[in-house]
Design a protein around this motif. Structure first.
Motif, mmCIF file in Angstrom:
data_model
loop_
_atom_site.group_PDB
_atom_site.id
_atom_site.type_symbol
_atom_site.label_atom_id
_atom_site.label_comp_id
_atom_site.label_asym_id
_atom_site.label_seq_id
_atom_site.Cartn_x
_atom_site.Cartn_y
_atom_site.Cartn_z
ATOM 1 N N ALA A 185 29.372 -5.584 18.835
ATOM 2 C CA ALA A 185 30.741 -5.442 18.327
ATOM 3 C C ALA A 185 30.754 -4.801 16.947
ATOM 4 C CB ALA A 185 31.420 -6.805 18.287
ATOM 5 N N LEU A 186 29.858 -5.234 16.100
ATOM 6 C CA LEU A 186 29.780 -4.653 14.758
ATOM 7 C C LEU A 186 29.481 -3.156 14.844
ATOM 8 C CD1 LEU A 186 29.764 -4.981 11.687
ATOM 9 C CD2 LEU A 186 27.332 -5.540 11.855
ATOM 10 N N ILE A 187 28.546 -2.786 15.705
ATOM 11 C CA ILE A 187 28.228 -1.362 15.888
ATOM 12 C C ILE A 187 29.458 -0.618 16.382
ATOM 13 C CG2 ILE A 187 26.870 0.265 17.269
ATOM 14 C CD1 ILE A 187 24.563 -1.851 17.109
ATOM 15 N N GLY A 188 30.168 -1.195 17.348
ATOM 16 C CA GLY A 188 31.373 -0.551 17.879
ATOM 17 C C GLY A 188 32.434 -0.342 16.820
ATOM 18 N N VAL A 189 32.679 -1.355 16.014
ATOM 19 C CA VAL A 189 33.686 -1.249 14.952
ATOM 20 C C VAL A 189 33.257 -0.195 13.928
ATOM 21 C CG1 VAL A 189 34.722 -2.488 13.008
ATOM 22 C CG2 VAL A 189 34.644 -3.554 15.259
#
Length: 141
Positions: free
Chosen positions: A124-128
């Protein structure tokens, strides 16, 4: 009023090598699949994968690139990107907030599985961050 559709690539924009066109088609298809999975999988961003698929198809297959440009749901995103090479603040916010909400729901369901929870949170952090890195433009006045 429908925005103008950018012209489909012609034979001059296709890659010269048949093998390279095949590899670009394969990369575009994998990217499109990941983008579609990202619609339902929290933390996996849809937009960058769909845009990558469009870029690959532009060099590999005018037919697939045209299909993507005219797709009912994905077409506006691709046309907007090909026209402006950026996203509006609203588009980025909607993408990031929806990712965070879906990851939040998943995190709650995975609270008893710390390793899987950590993987989901890192994804999720990578996606954001990926969405945050896309250039932002001001909406038309």
């Amino acid at each position: 009023m429908t925005p103008p559709i950018p012209p489909a690539p012609d034979s001059a924009t296709l890659h010269r090598s048949r093998v390279m066109r095949w590899l670009l088609w394969l990369a575009g298809s994998v990217s499109l699949a990941l983008g579609l999975i990202g619609v339902v999988l929290p933390g996996l961003p849809t937009t960058p994968f769909v845009l990558l698929a469009a870029a690959c198809y532009a060099k590999a297959s005018p037919r697939l690139h045209g299909w993507l440009l005219n797709h009912r749901f994905l077409g506006p995103m691709v046309r907007d990107w090909e026209t402006h090479r950026s996203l509006t603040r609203r588009s980025k916010t909607v993408a990031q907030v929806s990712m965070v909400l879906m990851v939040g729901l998943s995190a709650w369901g995975l609270r008893d599985r710390p390793v899987v929870l950590a993987i989901v949170l890192i994804a999720a952090l990578i996606g954001v961050l990926v969405v945050a890195r896309i250039p932002t433009r001001q909406p038309p006045v």
